[in-house]
Motif scaffolding. Structure first.
Motif, PDB file in Angstrom:
ATOM      1  N   GLU A 108       4.036   3.807  -4.421  1.00  0.00           N
ATOM      2  CA  GLU A 108       3.386   4.703  -5.372  1.00  0.00           C
ATOM      3  C   GLU A 108       3.587   4.148  -6.776  1.00  0.00           C
ATOM      4  O   GLU A 108       4.696   4.159  -7.311  1.00  0.00           O
ATOM      5  CB  GLU A 108       3.958   6.109  -5.268  1.00  0.00           C
ATOM      6  CG  GLU A 108       3.697   6.782  -3.931  1.00  0.00           C
ATOM      7  CD  GLU A 108       4.221   8.208  -3.899  1.00  0.00           C
ATOM      8  OE1 GLU A 108       4.692   8.673  -4.965  1.00  0.00           O
ATOM      9  OE2 GLU A 108       4.159   8.832  -2.841  1.00  0.00           O
TER      10      GLU A 108
ATOM     11  N   LYS B 277      -4.199   3.224  -0.247  1.00  0.00           N
ATOM     12  CA  LYS B 277      -4.033   2.755  -1.620  1.00  0.00           C
ATOM     13  C   LYS B 277      -5.133   3.251  -2.543  1.00  0.00           C
ATOM     14  O   LYS B 277      -4.917   3.404  -3.751  1.00  0.00           O
ATOM     15  CB  LYS B 277      -4.011   1.219  -1.630  1.00  0.00           C
ATOM     16  CG  LYS B 277      -3.445   0.620  -2.906  1.00  0.00           C
ATOM     17  CD  LYS B 277      -1.975   0.976  -3.055  1.00  0.00           C
ATOM     18  CE  LYS B 277      -1.355   0.372  -4.298  1.00  0.00           C
ATOM     19  NZ  LYS B 277       0.020   0.826  -4.491  1.00  0.00           N
ATOM     20  N   THR B 278      -6.302   3.497  -2.008  1.00  0.00           N
ATOM     21  CA  THR B 278      -7.460   3.767  -2.875  1.00  0.00           C
ATOM     22  C   THR B 278      -7.984   5.188  -2.804  1.00  0.00           C
ATOM     23  O   THR B 278      -8.635   5.652  -3.744  1.00  0.00           O
ATOM     24  CB  THR B 278      -8.615   2.820  -2.506  1.00  0.00           C
ATOM     25  OG1 THR B 278      -8.983   3.034  -1.132  1.00  0.00           O
ATOM     26  CG2 THR B 278      -8.206   1.375  -2.680  1.00  0.00           C
TER      27      THR B 278
ATOM     28  N   GLN C 124      -9.381   3.555  -8.824  1.00  0.00           N
ATOM     29  CA  GLN C 124      -9.541   2.422  -7.925  1.00  0.00           C
ATOM     30  C   GLN C 124     -10.973   2.367  -7.404  1.00  0.00           C
ATOM     31  O   GLN C 124     -11.804   3.228  -7.684  1.00  0.00           O
ATOM     32  CB  GLN C 124      -8.557   2.547  -6.748  1.00  0.00           C
ATOM     33  CG  GLN C 124      -7.098   2.611  -7.160  1.00  0.00           C
ATOM     34  CD  GLN C 124      -6.568   1.242  -7.559  1.00  0.00           C
ATOM     35  OE1 GLN C 124      -7.294   0.268  -7.574  1.00  0.00           O
ATOM     36  NE2 GLN C 124      -5.297   1.182  -7.917  1.00  0.00           N
TER      37      GLN C 124
ATOM     38  N   ALA D  89       0.820  -1.215   0.000  1.00  0.00           N
ATOM     39  CA  ALA D  89       0.000   0.000   0.000  1.00  0.00           C
ATOM     40  C   ALA D  89       0.851   1.261   0.000  1.00  0.00           C
ATOM     41  O   ALA D  89       0.420   2.312  -0.495  1.00  0.00           O
ATOM     42  CB  ALA D  89      -0.937  -0.005   1.211  1.00  0.00           C
TER      43      ALA D  89
END
Length: 690
Positions: free
Chosen positions: A94, A142-143, A149, A91
């Motif tokens: 990048e 992450k989202t 995403q 996570a």
């Protein structure tokens, strides 16, 4: 591993085959329970992920995520922790290229489930929960910033993530904020804290990333969790949750939280009083934290909702049920706690507003109070006249809360006619509690130099700047105010608090409006009170109270007054007080306004030597600047009572007497301690409290 990494970087098209092979080996070793090799395979995939910052990383990610699913589906806690640590590392990477088909639904569900772990071993349970919280934190990172995403702010995700976090925060709160630290190493060599510590970090990070359109989806699961687990009662967990929320979200979005709470309060209008009081308490705390000068585009709607809750609470208190069907009982004690919480919250909200909006709020609240002659149909079908009286008291208490911290540059803003006229009408009511509230509100709005507090310490200062436009505005309403003070002092059910409030109001007027014409009128008013023959029908205590009020105020006025000070001219005040000390101590404040007043037995008789004589005071002031007001001095004060100015309390509602229980208004006896210590006349510059 170095050779494998070099080969993967040299031939990135081989990454999918490398990942598939590692995933196959890990699955095989997992089925054979050879967990050492599982860890080796997992570490190899991690290092490849960290090294391959290129367009082909997506070929590796799919195999990596499918491998993590296998580990998370196993029944071994150490494998769950291993998978979570690997996911957190992933996570934090990048990526250079977007992914259009990747899904994290399984990870949201599984990490949320881990947060609810009830493993029998406490240490293992804490490790699993901390891993679940860190996993959710990784999903958010992450989202949340990648529009391609999965949308983590969708209700289906928030309804899993938020309760999972609150469960751990709740247990931490129930353990009296005891932090049970369970240290255990992971592959990066860091130390992790308790579930509560990780939860608060994750919750704050989630909220600080929320945009305008995401706030409601993040707050709604919090409200649902507090409802389903009955956590509104008391000041504990619910307040803690919303303190975290208000301090974490962006300040420009804080009014959305307030609106959510207001809507939830309306939705729970038929819930137990403890639930409603809990929501109101949270609202009060949230308003204090917000303190940005605005509570959103509909400021008055906030107060409208709170006032509506007050009216409903009165109905519930009088009927004994908090539903129309009459199935769910409530008690007066619970409803009074709610009412106190609502009144406190109204004050908290008002304190966050600029002055001009506070004026609007005060007018708005005044418009909601049933006023005799303006709203002839008092009371609702459920509450009747007693309910209307209770509503009047509580709305006046709300006004008192708003006016406590009200700072105005002029009297016209503080006391416009549209506000003052209905407010003064309440001074003519027979209910003592209502009269006391009105006197307190008037004092707070007029007192801009905190004279009431200086009276407590006996240090009223003389050099106060008086604005001419304030005197002009006051003179427009002066006669009506004097008339209401005159009538209020002669009420049969007035107690010590009422006479103290009248003294404070008169003292504030004489100091704030240091004008000779105002002082002359106040002296005429006081002298008219002590010689009023109609007061003989009052009780001995009330008559003694009036004489004590006159003595206290004239003594204060003789030491203050606009330059030159009156005590240089008026010696009669001192001589009358000395005579009362010797022959009639029951006419002095320190004897009458105490816990056990010493009153004369039988009929009260007051000799002329014990009275303040108007002609003697006028003669004493002949050589001063007050000599220009001799004609006015020689004209006795007579209140003009005609038409609507007479008593408006003939309605049966206002003939009921109630005990004075004013916890919020406490006047110190030292207000009247003008003999011992006295009121000092220090010529010290008084600066505006602001």
């Amino acid at each position: 591993m170095e050779k494998l990494t070099f080969f993967a970087l040299s031939a990135p098209e081989k990454l999918d085959r490398i990942a598939a092979y590692l995933s196959e080996r890990l699955t095989r070793e997992l089925n054979r329970h050879r967990y050492g090799y599982v860890c080796i395979a997992m570490e190899a995939m991690e290092q490849l992920l960290l090294a391959c910052h290129c367009q082909s990383i997506n070929l590796l990610v799919e195999s990596f995520l499918s491998t993590l699913r296998l580990l998370l589906e196993a029944d071994k806690p150490h494998l769950h922790i291993l998978a979570t640590n690997s996911f957190v590392k992933f996570a934090n990477i990048e990526e250079d290229t977007p992914s259009y088909h990747r899904s994290y639904d399984f990870f949201v569900s599984r990490f949320s489930e881990m947060c609810h772990s009830d493993h029998e071993d406490l240490d293992t349970r804490n490790k699993i929960r901390v891993s679940g919280i860190r996993g959710l934190q990784g999903v958010v990172r992450k989202t949340v910033d990648d529009e391609l995403q999965v949308n983590i702010w969708e209700p289906r995700h928030m309804e899993q993530i938020v309760p999972a976090l609150l469960v751990n925060l709740q247990q931490h709160s129930q353990n009296d904020r005891y932090r049970h630290c369970c240290w255990f190493p992971h592959s990066a060599g860091d130390n992790l804290g308790s579930p509560a510590e990780q939860t608060e970090v994750c919750f704050r990070e989630l909220l600080c990333r929320a945009a305008y359109g995401h706030i409601n989806n993040a707050i709604k699961p919090v409200l649902m969790h507090l409802d389903s687990h009955s956590l509104w009662q008391g000041r504990g967990f619910a307040v803690q949750c919303f303190q975290i929320i208000m301090y974490s979200i962006q300040s420009q979005h804080s009014h959305l939280v307030i609106q959510q709470l207001l809507g939830h309060l309306d939705a729970n209008s038929r819930s137990p009083a403890s639930v409603r009081a809990g929501i109101v308490e949270v609202l009060s705390e949230a308003a204090v934290i917000e303190a940005t000068g605005s509570v959103g585009p509909t400021v008055l709607e906030v107060f409208n909702t709170l006032l509506r809750q007050l009216r409903q609470s009165v109905d519930y208190q009088l009927t004994g049920y908090y539903d129309n069907a009459g199935k769910h009982k409530t008690s007066s004690i619970e409803e009074k706690k709610l009412q106190d919480a609502v009144i406190k919250t109204i004050g908290s909200f008002a304190n966050t507003l600029p002055i001009y909006q506070r004026s609007e709020v005060m007018l708005f609240i005044m418009g909601k109070i049933p006023v005799p002659g303006i709203y002839p149909a008092l009371g609702s079908p459920n509450s009747g006249f007693e309910g209307s009286r209770m509503i009047q008291v509580m709305l006046l208490k709300s006004l008192l809360q708003v006016s406590e911290h009200y700072e105005s540059s002029n009297l016209l803003t503080a006391l416009p006619s549209s506000f003052l006229e209905p407010l003064l009408s309440f001074t003519l009511m027979e209910d003592p509690e209502i009269r006391l509230l009105v006197l307190s509100i008037l004092t707070l709005l007029i007192d801009r130099h905190l004279i009431r507090w200086l009276l407590k310490v006996g240090d009223v200062q003389q050099d106060i700047c008086t604005f001419q436009h304030d005197v002009f505005v006051f003179m427009q309403h002066a006669q009506r105010l004097y008339r209401h003070v005159y009538l209020a002092s002669r009420e049969e059910n007035s107690g010590r608090s009422h006479y103290q409030a009248l003294f404070t109001l008169l003292a504030v007027l004489s100091v704030e409006l240091a004008n000779e014409e105002v002082v002359v009128d106040l002296i005429r008013l006081i002298l008219a009170l002590q010689v009023d023959r109609t007061s003989e029908c009052l009780s001995v205590f009330n008559r003694c109270g009036i004489h004590a009020l006159c003595a206290a105020f004239l003594n204060l006025l003789s030491q203050l007054g606009p330059p030159p000070t009156l005590h240089q001219h008026i010696t009669q005040v001192k001589s009358v007080i000395e005579s009362r000390e010797k022959d009639a101590p029951h006419l002095l404040p320190e004897v009458v306004f105490c816990d056990k007043p010493r009153l004369p037995e039988g009929e009260l008789k007051v000799d002329e030597a014990l009275l303040f004589i108007q002609s003697k005071i006028c003669e004493a002031l002949a050589g001063s600047s007050y000599s220009t007001h001799c004609e006015r001095f020689n004209t006795p004060y007579t209140p003009q009572l005609t038409g609507t100015q007479t008593r408006v309390t003939s309605h049966p509602l206002f003939s009921r007497h109630t005990s004075v229980t004013m916890e919020q208004i406490k006047y110190s006896q030292s207000y009247f301690d003008w003999k011992n210590g006295g009121v000092q006349t220090k010529l010290i510059e008084v600066r505006n409290a602001k």
